[in-house]
Design an enzyme around this catalytic site. Structure first.
Site, short mmCIF file in Angstrom:
data_model
loop_
_atom_site.label_atom_id
_atom_site.label_comp_id
_atom_site.label_asym_id
_atom_site.label_seq_id
_atom_site.Cartn_x
_atom_site.Cartn_y
_atom_site.Cartn_z
N HIS A 154 0.84 -1.20 0.00
CA HIS A 154 0.00 0.00 0.00
C HIS A 154 0.88 1.25 0.00
O HIS A 154 0.46 2.31 -0.47
CB HIS A 154 -0.90 0.03 1.24
CG HIS A 154 -1.96 -1.03 1.24
ND1 HIS A 154 -1.73 -2.30 1.74
CD2 HIS A 154 -3.24 -1.02 0.80
CE1 HIS A 154 -2.82 -3.02 1.61
NE2 HIS A 154 -3.76 -2.28 1.04
N ASP A 197 -4.17 -6.27 -7.85
CA ASP A 197 -4.41 -5.55 -6.61
C ASP A 197 -4.62 -4.08 -6.99
O ASP A 197 -4.42 -3.69 -8.14
CB ASP A 197 -3.21 -5.73 -5.66
CG ASP A 197 -3.60 -5.62 -4.19
OD1 ASP A 197 -4.69 -5.07 -3.90
OD2 ASP A 197 -2.82 -6.07 -3.33
#
Length: 356
Positions: A184, A256
């Site tokens: 992230h 993702d």
């Protein structure tokens, strides 16, 4: 389907707020996006959240295929649904039971939760093996630190979800368990060879593919000993040669979130989207930013119109996407606002008691 509609099917987008706004209506009506992902910030109470899902489906009425309505509902710290539901524990707690029946029931309970809300896709189970104690992002999201346990429990959960009528997405191929950086925030680098991945990380994914996994999510991790030029989510070696080739997977491949730091900080998201599709991805997850979604959509459209990418490549992905939607008989019909979820919560409590 028009080229514009086909490109839209390959994008799964996040939205802002707890009610549908004009920007959301635009990406559905104008970019024909194939799916929506909702996060914790999108949920109000149970009633309001179901109304939002129904509004999204209604907004899609002019498009030729129903929406994927998706959520990350794993249990533990990755639980997005309203607090009305009794909290489901993390995979690590379930893994410690070493009982596949309990993992399958977990999948069945998750399927009931998301279907009550009107969702048809759950980004679960996590098939990562928690082999690195310093891993900042997997940890208790994994069923455990060995391949045998993760495979047994993960496949059981996957089957519980599927039998409950929910599309499951196994993640994060080729394995996020040995990272020490949170993707992230930035790009993790794992210096493992293909042979090393085969002996550990691939084992649960290979089993899921043999069980006809509905969809596989590919991670933003650089494996320089396998492909020094691209992270897994953009890699022709990892997606095309290994996942599609060696492992023989012909289902839906989804990235993702492309707006995560691993991609956003190191690659232009638009160019990364093209590279990912060329590598073999079917769906690009663009979880944040209407402008970003539009730029990716326009870039894909331009790449086909300019001849950079063949339309037949788009057709391959759209065929897989539509086949999955047809398999689960997806519909944009609204779901009723539940009058009570007490019975489901009782089932969750009874299941939790069995974990002790």
């Amino acid at each position: 389907m028009t080229l514009e509609q086909k490109i839209g099917q390959m994008i799964l987008a996040g939205i802002d707020g707890t009610s549908i706004d004009q920007a959301t209506r635009t990406i559905i009506a104008k970019q024909h996006i194939g799916g929506i992902i909702l996060y914790k910030d999108n949920f109000s109470d149970l009633s309001g959240s179901v109304k939002l899902v129904n509004e999204l489906k209604k907004a899609n009425k002019g498009n030729p295929a129903p929406l994927f309505i998706s959520v990350d509902q794993e249990g533990g710290k990755v639980s997005r649904l309203p607090k009305d539901f009794v909290a489901i524990p993390d995979n690590a707690k379930v893994g410690r039971t070493d009982d596949a029946d309990l993992a399958k029931e977990m999948g069945a309970l998750l399927a009931q939760e998301v279907r009550i809300m009107g969702f048809n896709v759950d980004f679960a189970p996590v098939l990562d093996i928690n082999s690195n104690p310093k891993n900042p992002v997997i940890g208790t999201r994994s069923f455990g630190n060995n391949a045998k346990l993760v495979t047994k429990m993960g496949i059981a959960e996957m089957n519980g979800l599927r039998e409950g009528g929910t599309i499951s997405v196994v993640k994060h191929f080729p394995g996020h368990g040995d990272t020490s950086v949170d993707s992230h925030l930035d790009l993790p680098i794992v210096r493992k060879t293909t042979e090393q991945l085969e002996q550990l990380e691939w084992i649960p994914f290979r089993a899921a593919i043999k069980e006809n996994a509905d969809a596989v999510m590919v991670a933003h991790i650089l494996f320089p000993l396998i492909d020094p030029d691209a992270p897994a989510s953009l890699s022709k070696v990892i997606i095309g040669q290994q996942l599609r080739g060696t492992l023989g997977y012909d289902g839906v491949v989804i990235t993702d979130d492309m707006t995560m730091g691993a991609i956003a900080k190191n690659y232009g998201i638009e160019d990364a989207a093209i590279r990912s599709v060329e590598a073999g991805s079917d769906i690009l997850l663009i979880a944040h930013g209407y402008d970003t979604e539009k730029k990716v959509y326009n870039k894909l459209l331009q790449s086909v119109k300019s001849g950079q990418m063949r339309e037949s490549r788009i057709d391959e992905s759209v065929y897989r996407i539509l086949s999955l939607k047809r398999k689960y008989e997806l519909s944009d019909q609204p779901v009723p606002i539940p009058s009570s979820i007490d019975a489901l919560n009782d089932d969750i409590r009874n299941w939790i008691d069995l974990l002790k």
